[in-house]
Write a protein that holds these residues in place. Sequence first.
Motif, PDB file in Angstrom:
ATOM      1  N   UNK A  61       0.836  -1.207   0.000  1.00 38.70           N
ATOM      2  CA  UNK A  61       0.000   0.000   0.000  1.00 38.70           C
ATOM      3  C   UNK A  61       0.874   1.263   0.000  1.00 38.70           C
ATOM      4  N   UNK A  62       0.284   2.356  -0.469  1.00 35.20           N
ATOM      5  CA  UNK A  62       0.984   3.642  -0.442  1.00 35.20           C
ATOM      6  C   UNK A  62       1.313   4.052   0.991  1.00 35.20           C
ATOM      7  N   UNK A  63       0.399   3.749   1.919  1.00 38.60           N
ATOM      8  CA  UNK A  63       0.642   4.097   3.317  1.00 38.60           C
ATOM      9  C   UNK A  63       1.885   3.378   3.838  1.00 38.60           C
ATOM     10  N   UNK A  64       1.968   2.072   3.625  1.00 38.98           N
ATOM     11  CA  UNK A  64       3.125   1.302   4.097  1.00 38.98           C
ATOM     12  C   UNK A  64       4.411   1.800   3.434  1.00 38.98           C
ATOM     13  N   UNK A  65       4.345   2.038   2.147  1.00 43.41           N
ATOM     14  CA  UNK A  65       5.516   2.542   1.424  1.00 43.41           C
ATOM     15  C   UNK A  65       5.947   3.899   1.998  1.00 43.41           C
ATOM     16  N   UNK A  66       4.971   4.748   2.297  1.00 40.54           N
ATOM     17  CA  UNK A  66       5.295   6.066   2.864  1.00 40.54           C
ATOM     18  C   UNK A  66       6.011   5.920   4.206  1.00 40.54           C
ATOM     19  N   UNK A  67       5.586   4.963   5.001  1.00 43.71           N
ATOM     20  CA  UNK A  67       6.191   4.743   6.307  1.00 43.71           C
ATOM     21  C   UNK A  67       7.621   4.208   6.181  1.00 43.71           C
ATOM     22  N   UNK A  68       7.874   3.433   5.133  1.00 44.29           N
ATOM     23  CA  UNK A  68       9.230   2.934   4.874  1.00 44.29           C
ATOM     24  C   UNK A  68      10.157   4.101   4.521  1.00 44.29           C
ATOM     25  N   UNK A  69       9.684   5.005   3.655  1.00 42.91           N
ATOM     26  CA  UNK A  69      10.495   6.173   3.285  1.00 42.91           C
ATOM     27  C   UNK A  69      10.830   7.015   4.518  1.00 42.91           C
ATOM     28  N   UNK A  70       9.863   7.232   5.377  1.00 45.80           N
ATOM     29  CA  UNK A  70      10.101   8.024   6.583  1.00 45.80           C
ATOM     30  C   UNK A  70      11.047   7.299   7.528  1.00 45.80           C
ATOM     31  N   UNK A  71      10.941   5.991   7.607  1.00 50.13           N
ATOM     32  CA  UNK A  71      11.831   5.219   8.476  1.00 50.13           C
ATOM     33  C   UNK A  71      13.283   5.405   8.048  1.00 50.13           C
ATOM     34  N   UNK A  72      13.543   5.392   6.752  1.00 52.24           N
ATOM     35  CA  UNK A  72      14.905   5.623   6.246  1.00 52.24           C
ATOM     36  C   UNK A  72      15.343   7.052   6.560  1.00 52.24           C
ATOM     37  N   UNK A  73      14.408   7.998   6.427  1.00 55.13           N
ATOM     38  CA  UNK A  73      14.724   9.407   6.684  1.00 55.13           C
ATOM     39  C   UNK A  73      15.120   9.640   8.142  1.00 55.13           C
ATOM     40  N   UNK A  74      14.616   8.816   9.044  1.00 60.24           N
ATOM     41  CA  UNK A  74      14.915   8.971  10.473  1.00 60.24           C
ATOM     42  C   UNK A  74      16.425   8.982  10.713  1.00 60.24           C
ATOM     43  N   UNK A  75      17.141   8.079  10.097  1.00 55.88           N
ATOM     44  CA  UNK A  75      18.594   7.991  10.289  1.00 55.88           C
ATOM     45  C   UNK A  75      19.274   9.307   9.897  1.00 55.88           C
ATOM     46  N   UNK A  76      18.930   9.824   8.730  1.00 54.58           N
ATOM     47  CA  UNK A  76      19.569  11.047   8.258  1.00 54.58           C
ATOM     48  C   UNK A  76      19.154  12.264   9.087  1.00 54.58           C
ATOM     49  N   UNK A  77      17.905  12.294   9.529  1.00 55.21           N
ATOM     50  CA  UNK A  77      17.438  13.384  10.382  1.00 55.21           C
ATOM     51  C   UNK A  77      18.205  13.389  11.701  1.00 55.21           C
ATOM     52  N   UNK A  78      18.334  12.217  12.302  1.00 56.92           N
ATOM     53  CA  UNK A  78      19.024  12.138  13.587  1.00 56.92           C
ATOM     54  C   UNK A  78      20.489  12.548  13.446  1.00 56.92           C
ATOM     55  N   UNK A  79      21.131  12.067  12.395  1.00 57.26           N
ATOM     56  CA  UNK A  79      22.541  12.400  12.180  1.00 57.26           C
ATOM     57  C   UNK A  79      22.758  13.879  11.905  1.00 57.26           C
ATOM     58  N   UNK A  80      21.819  14.496  11.219  1.00 57.26           N
ATOM     59  CA  UNK A  80      22.019  15.859  10.743  1.00 57.26           C
ATOM     60  C   UNK A  80      22.398  16.842  11.847  1.00 57.26           C
ATOM     61  N   UNK A  81      21.772  16.757  12.980  1.00 56.77           N
ATOM     62  CA  UNK A  81      22.029  17.735  14.026  1.00 56.77           C
ATOM     63  C   UNK A  81      23.094  17.305  15.025  1.00 56.77           C
ATOM     64  N   UNK A  82      23.751  16.193  14.744  1.00 56.12           N
ATOM     65  CA  UNK A  82      24.880  15.811  15.572  1.00 56.12           C
ATOM     66  C   UNK A  82      26.172  16.432  15.052  1.00 56.12           C
ATOM     67  N   UNK A  83      26.111  16.956  13.842  1.00 47.34           N
ATOM     68  CA  UNK A  83      27.255  17.650  13.271  1.00 47.34           C
ATOM     69  C   UNK A  83      27.174  19.124  13.616  1.00 47.34           C
ATOM     70  N   UNK A  84      28.299  19.709  13.901  1.00 49.08           N
ATOM     71  CA  UNK A  84      28.326  21.162  14.085  1.00 49.08           C
ATOM     72  C   UNK A  84      28.608  21.833  12.749  1.00 49.08           C
ATOM     73  N   UNK A  85      29.299  21.123  11.871  1.00 56.63           N
ATOM     74  CA  UNK A  85      29.621  21.664  10.548  1.00 56.63           C
ATOM     75  C   UNK A  85      28.342  21.801   9.722  1.00 56.63           C
ATOM     76  N   UNK A  86      28.075  22.995   9.276  1.00 53.91           N
ATOM     77  CA  UNK A  86      26.859  23.329   8.535  1.00 53.91           C
ATOM     78  C   UNK A  86      26.663  22.441   7.309  1.00 53.91           C
ATOM     79  N   UNK A  87      27.699  22.229   6.521  1.00 54.45           N
ATOM     80  CA  UNK A  87      27.552  21.461   5.274  1.00 54.45           C
ATOM     81  C   UNK A  87      27.185  20.003   5.546  1.00 54.45           C
ATOM     82  N   UNK A  88      27.743  19.403   6.570  1.00 53.86           N
ATOM     83  CA  UNK A  88      27.391  18.025   6.917  1.00 53.86           C
ATOM     84  C   UNK A  88      25.933  17.952   7.372  1.00 53.86           C
ATOM     85  N   UNK A  89      25.521  18.945   8.170  1.00 55.07           N
ATOM     86  CA  UNK A  89      24.131  19.008   8.633  1.00 55.07           C
ATOM     87  C   UNK A  89      23.189  19.068   7.442  1.00 55.07           C
ATOM     88  N   UNK A  90      23.472  19.966   6.511  1.00 53.48           N
ATOM     89  CA  UNK A  90      22.564  20.155   5.379  1.00 53.48           C
ATOM     90  C   UNK A  90      22.593  19.004   4.389  1.00 53.48           C
TER      91      UNK A  90
END
Length: 174
Positions: free
Chosen positions: A2-31
């Motif tokens: 289903x589109x709903x399940x697929x959407x949840x998979x995409x967000x699950x992958x995004x979680x890793x990058x979101x969490x990592x983003x603000x652990x960097x102080x360097x602006x370019x790594x964050x972005x």
Amino acid sequence: MSYFLLSQIFVTIAILFDFLSLQYKARKKTYLCLIISASLICVHYFLLGNLAAGTLVALTVIRFIVCYYTTNKGFLLLFMLLNVVSIFLTYQSAIDLIIFTGSMIFMIGNFQKNNKLMRILMMIGTSLYLSYNIIIASPMAVVLEGLFLVSNFIGYYRHYVKIRLETQGGEPFS
């Protein structure tokens, strides 16, 4: 699948990058992490049929690419105008105004040269995104925004509160 399940998979992958983003102080790594995460989140919203949110987050991806290179306030005004036009063209219900407001606050934070102020504004914007995802009942997006908020608090503490404590001594919030 289903589109709903697929959407949840995409967000699950995004979680890793979101969490990592603000652990960097360097602006370019964050972005760089935010570009990847927002791209996945954008697809998530479109899969759920949330046109306004998908469009706002698509603009966010472009904004993050610009923010990777500059904090020029002229771009801030351009993206604010694009967000207003976007919500005007895609508005479906009052809840769209929640993510629109969060996006505007987040955007102002993105164009700050001061990393500390950027993080504070991103916490406020993220809180609105979290509220939006609760309302649209996207469980993994709620987890994503909740973790992003926690990551931001952790990064803020590590880079600003802890450093101040170590250099000045004293209590974290004195």
